[in-house]
Design an enzyme around this catalytic site. Structure first.
Site: not given
Ligand SMILES: Nc1ncnc2c1ncn2[C@@H]1O[C@H](COP(=O)(O)OP(=O)(O)O)[C@@H](O)[C@H]1O
Ligand SMILES: [Mg+2]
Lengths: 98, 740, 230, 98
Positions: C86, C203, C205
């Site tokens: 990002c 993302h 994560e």
């Protein structure tokens, strides 16, 4: 030979390069049409960066501004810029902020 | 009070500027036994403003229950309340309004509102983990209301997303009364270990006061007094502030890191009236005096006066009280984060706030007089309008012929339609705590390193409060608790924001007092004390006062995060039922407003029934007997089951309760204390047994399955209904006519 | 094996990424300050998401000038896997470690939602353990993920197999509705010519644990861990 | 009496009013200083909106642009603007986008 340092004001006009599409501009154009404005052909949105800087002379000021534009203020992949340097005001003794 | 006639009193314009009445000026004079100078007058006005001094609400707020076994910090003590959630952890929470700034500049007004509430949380040493936003606007048919709504949502998104605290819940409601005075309430919850809770106290004479963050400018001078006078749009355009979420993020990290040095004695954010209330409130908490030298405050503007420096509301600033001798260590942390810090004064012996400019004294006032604003109490008299609006004759209302069409209309109405178009603009996942994202009854945030989760929501139905302030107040608390219970979480405590009109209007004062009584009754019944809050009065524009709008922010606790329940139906064949047998009625319902254009009736709540139904749903969830649980609120049963069908992506086939004479009442009538549930057929008997044991009615309504919504006389395709619901609010916010 | 997650002023997915790597994947991971001159000793460098420098001026522009970026470049030159997520992707673009640039989303709004991306190549350390055509479900959260590049750059990306992920629907089809930000060619992530520097908008994560609603992010971590271990 | 419609190009320069805090400008100034540029006193960032519109004459174009600025392009509470109208190019028959 350069005299006393002076305060230069510069306007940097940053615009997207002609071929690069401009989502913000398109949205503004739609917004204007929604508000009932006729005849809108195109809208593009850019940035102004107004810089006030102290430099010994106009040539130095312009050089520094050009480097600023290249190093940080603009992204040459998508943007182009114009630099406008304003006649300096003499630096007063009370101007010590720099 | 009879004013001495020989006293030179400032002219009306000056008094208005500092928002003091003539009587208050005389009171200040008497307390000081001399005339306050201009700086002192500004300080007194700021501290005695409604915003800081709670002049009209303080006596009423004392009615709230503010203690309980889990309350670590109750209302009025610190910048926010703190609630024990076990494992040595606590949630710090508060809600705050930014109504008036948002009416003038919606984007920045809302953004700085988020900034302010975040600072109230990390001032306590807690790391913010969730933001919720509770919003009210005028009808979205009106371009100005759309501009305000879009600006506010954009501002909240910009600020919260940038700081990196997820915005996970909230509300948007529209009603014409908010056209000139939108409401923007932001709530924040933070996580902390008990032993790390930090006080905003200035104690230890000699301890330095360090101001960190943004340089001070002329921003928002008179912001606090501005929130205390009617019609903000009229005159105060100069007070708009621009937020800096990047600075806030740096401040947040730097403050939390500075606390780990052990060199910090206290931390206080700068909010309304800036340095003035920050230093004075900190001094009061510490039981000390403070001395401030305004010349040592870094400025952004030239030639600022001491008055301006003391009252500036420049955003993103914090006051750090360091232990004497450790200021360099503390300042080094701020420097590491690229932040500027100035030692601007120190904690002093005695009980005065003393302001100097260099060596010149510019103000000296006793702290006690400033924190003890005069308070006003009025008789609580039932206003006549209530008799008019509470009258509702249902027999006069024609029943719609096409109830399927009515459902589509209801689903697309801005108060019911999906909020996805709004919350997808909010980063609701950053932090990776969010296990129950927006779209359910309450947000569920896991607590890393434990098995626990907390549930958070905000609620407040102003139409109910307008029709019956007591019951409406109680229902706001009950609905918030019910939403939390529907995730499986046990409601623990609330924070609240009281948004009302001018308390000087007897009808508004009645609304305020009775809403507080109703909230108190519900908090006591449900065992959820009030740990913090905020009061926003004078919410009116030239034509009208807003409906009384208490907003309740509820915290719930799930011992096991993996046991939480959602609102979506699971699979074909599941049984759908309704817990609770409160009789649905059209009083104050969304259906009455949307379909019949009326705001009328007298909504009521039975708190014992509420308590029982919530306990039951939590018990069923804990026993893992439910697939879904969804609170029946706006739009009644039909809307609740439609939403469960949308969330599950599967249809439903239900019969209506035959005890209702009218189908529209059975479908769209509202009553608190009802929860729509689904369970597998294998579990249904156990659900009924537990309900019977708990003495709570459970009606079996039908089954999940297919691709249609069949609810009694209603029969529509699921995807058509979903489209109406999914696009309703977006369409309204964009100012377009609904298609088809 | 040791991973570095760079912390710029305004990074806000740094601790999430650290959590995913260290607590979920069990990789020793350090949060590394932006003024750090060297990344010697790290086998994986991650530039996390967030709003470095508030996204002021242009996303990633100021972070691209940070001291640590010289070290990132050196690590990249040594062949260390570098992942920009990002804002991290935006920084890699501004730093010239990846070609092209970002514009505001075509909808001109921030978008936080789940999307699907299709794996286009296995030549990066983050995709070599998956299959081309595999569809991953991951969250996005950005206001400027509208990737652009001029024709030569796009041709080169294509010719050198540098497009790593494209937005698609759940079945892997590139439909108009599947692209959340208007990026050219539905590009969600790219790599450098060598393949070790990778940027993507979604993302990973945020989808490395079941509790968060998805685990496809683990595929990236597992892939790069296998590469480093090899 | 107005002639054939023409295409007007306008540049709208939008800036924060003096005194309104500009965090973006301040952050850019810090960024430039970090890059080693000396003498930076102040940076403020504004925006440019370039509008191409079809109008019967310059006066009408200016009027419309002014309304656009007031209604959508600027926020008068915190921003001020300058409007620059460029000499029109005649509309060609092929220009049918409007
Ligand atoms: N409606 C309310 N209910 C409970 N507590 C309240 C309410 N309004 C204000 N308080 C409490 O009073 C104290 C001061 O609030 P406020 O002036 O809003 O703080 P700040 O200046 O930090 O924004 C806080 O502890 C707050 O929680
Ligand atoms: Mg506070």
């Amino acid at each position: 030979m350069s005299g006393l340092p002076q305060i230069y004001t510069a306007h940097v006009f940053v615009r997207l390069k002609p071929g690069v599409n401009d989502p913000q501009g398109a949205t503004v154009a739609d917004g204007l049409r929604d508000l009932g404005f006729d005849g809108i052909r195109d809208v593009r949105v850019g940035k102004i960066v107004d810089v006030e800087l102290v430099a010994p002379d106009a040539a130095t000021a312009r050089d520094r501004l050009q480097s600023m534009c290249e190093q940080l203020l603009t992204n040459p992949v998508i943007e182009e810029y114009e630099l406008e340097l304003i006649e300096p005001q003499p630096l007063k003794l009370s101007d010590t902020a720099w | 009070m009879t004013a001495p006639t020989d006293r030179a009193v400032p002219d009306d314009a000056t008094l208005r500027e500092v928002a003091l009445t003539r009587d208050e000026y005389h009171l200040a004079f008497d307390l000081l036994d001399r005339a306050p100078n201009a700086v002192e007058l500004g300080i007194i006005g700021g501290m005695w403003s409604e915003h800081c001094g709670y002049k009209h609400s303080r006596p009423l707020l004392r009615r709230f229950p503010g203690t309980g076994p889990r309350v670590l910090i109750g209302p009025g003590q610190e910048n926010a309340g703190a609630v024990d959630i076990g494992d040595g952890l606590a949630i710090v929470m508060k809600v705050e309004s930014h109504n008036h700034p948002s009416a003038v500049e919606p984007f920045q007004g809302a953004a700085t509102g988020v900034g302010g509430i975040l600072r109230d949380i990390f001032t306590m040493g807690a790391r913010p983990i969730a933001i919720l936003d509770s919003l009210r606007f005028g009808s979205l048919d009106d371009a100005r209301s759309r501009f305000l709504a879009n600006g506010v949502v954009g501002g909240i998104a910009w600020y919260g997303n940038c700081v990196g605290v997820p915005t996970v819940g909230g509300e948007i409601q529209v009603a014409p009364c908010y056209a000139g005075n939108p409401l923007v309430n932001a709530m924040c919850a933070g996580l902390i270990r008990h032993e790390d809770l930090t006080s905003a106290a200035a104690s230890g004479p000699g301890n330095p006061l360090i101001l960190v963050g943004t340089d001070t400018g002329r921003d928002g001078i008179h912001g606090a007094t501005f929130a205390s006078v009617e019609d903000p749009e009229a005159s105060h355009r100069g007070v708009v502030q621009v937020g800096n979420p990047f600075m806030e993020k740096l401040l947040l990290e730097a403050c939390l890191e500075a606390l780990t040095t052990g060199g910090v004695a206290g931390l206080q954010d700068l909010g309304a009236t800036g340095l003035t209330s920050a230093t004075i409130e900190a001094a009061e908490r510490g039981g000390c005096g403070v001395t401030i030298d305004v010349a040592r405050v870094s400025r952004r503007a030239d030639r600022m006066t001491p008055y301006e420096v003391m009252l500036s509301e420049s955003q993103e600033r914090m006051l750090v009280v360091a232990h004497a001798g450790r200021e360099d260590e503390v300042r080094a942390v701020f420097t590491k984060w690229g932040l500027h810090s100035d030692v601007i004064g120190h904690v002093a012996d005695g009980h005065d706030v003393r302001v100097t400019e260099g060596s010149v004294n510019v103000a000296q006032l006793p702290v006690s007089m400033l924190v003890d604003a005069p308070t006003y109490e009025f008789p609580v008299e039932r206003p006549a309008y209530l008799d008019d609006v509470q009258r509702l004759n249902v027999d006069e209302l024609p029943e719609p012929v096409d109830l399927s069409g009515t459902l589509l209309t209801m689903l697309a109405s801005p108060n019911i339609a999906s909020r996805r178009g709004v919350y997808r603009q909010y980063d609701h996942m950053v932090g990776t705590h969010t296990i129950g994202p927006p779209g359910g009854d309450a947000a569920v945030m896991r607590i890393k390193g434990t098995d626990r989760a907390v549930a958070l929501c905000t609620d407040g139905n102003a139409r109910h409060c307008y029709l019956d302030p007591f019951h409406g107040g109680a229902m706001a608390v009950a609905e918030a608790a019910r939403n939390v219970s529907c995730t499986g979480a046990t409601p623990l405590a609330i924070t609240n924001c009281l948004n009302f009109g001018s308390p000087e209007d007897p009808a508004v004062y009645y609304q305020l007092a009775r809403a507080i009584d109703g909230m108190t009754a519900a908090c006591e019944a449900l065992g959820t004390p009030v740990v913090s809050g905020n009061v926003s009065l004078y919410n009116e524009s030239s034509d009208q006062a807003i409906w009384p709008t208490p907003v309740v922010g509820m915290l719930g606790l799930l011992e096991r995060a993996d046991a939480s329940c959602g609102i979506g139906f699971g699979a074909e064949g599941e049984i759908v039922g309704l817990l609770g047998d409160a009789t649905p009625a059209l009083d104050g319902s969304e259906y009455l407003a949307v379909v019949h254009g009326q705001v009328a009736g007298a909504p009521t709540i039975d708190l014992d029934a509420e308590l029982a139904v919530q306990a039951l749903v939590r018990d069923l969830i804990e026993a893992r007997l439910l697939v879904s649980a969804h609170d029946c609120s706006d739009g009644g049963l039909a809307v609740a089951v439609a939403e469960s069908a949308f969330a599950g992506g599967i249809g439903v086939d239900l019969e209506l309760d035959s005890r209702q004479e009218r189908d529209d009442v059975a479908l769209f009538g509202e009553a608190p204390s009802r929860i729509a549930i689904s369970a597998t057929a294998a579990h249904w008997a156990a659900v009924e047994d537990r309900a019977a044991a708990a003495g709570v009615a459970v009606h079996k309504l039908g089954r999940v399955g297919g691709d249609r919504l069949r609810i009694g006389p209603i029969d529509v395709a699921l995807d058509e209904a979903h489209r109406a619901w999914d696009q309703g609010l977006n369409t309204a916010l964009a100012g377009r006519q609904p298609s088809g | 094996m040791r991973a570095a997650v760079i912390v710029f002023p305004g990074s806000n997915c740094d601790t999430d990424t650290h959590h995913a790597l260290s607590h979920v994947m069990g990789v020793p991971t350090d949060l590394v300050w932006h003024a750090t001159p060297s990344l010697d000793g790290y086998d994986l460098v991650v530039l996390p998401g967030g709003f470095s420098y508030g996204d002021y001026l242009r996303t990633g522009a100021m972070a691209a000038q940070a001291r640590v970026m010289r070290a990132v470049r050196e690590a990249a030159d040594r062949g260390v896997p570098v992942l920009g997520i990002c804002n991290g992707f935006q920084i890699l673009l501004e730093a010239g470690l990846l070609p092209g640039a970002m514009l505001p989303n075509a909808c001109v709004e921030f978008r936080c939602e789940w999307v699907h991306v299709r794996v286009e190549t296995r030549r990066t350390p983050f995709t070599e353990a998956t299959d081309v055509g595999r569809v991953l479900r991951m969250p996005i959260a950005h206001g400027e993920g509208n990737y652009v590049a001029d024709h030569e750059t796009l041709d080169a990306l294509h010719d050198n197999d540098q497009v790593v992920w494209r937005y698609s629907d759940a079945a892997g089809r590139r439909t108009a509705g599947a692209n959340p930000n208007g990026s050219v060619g539905d590009i969600a992530g790219i790599c450098n010519a060598r393949g070790n520097v990778v940027g993507l908008m979604p993302h990973p994560e945020r989808c490395s644990e079941t509790a968060l609603g998805g685990t496809d992010g683990r595929l990236l971590w597992e892939s790069v861990l296998a590469r480093v271990a090899a």
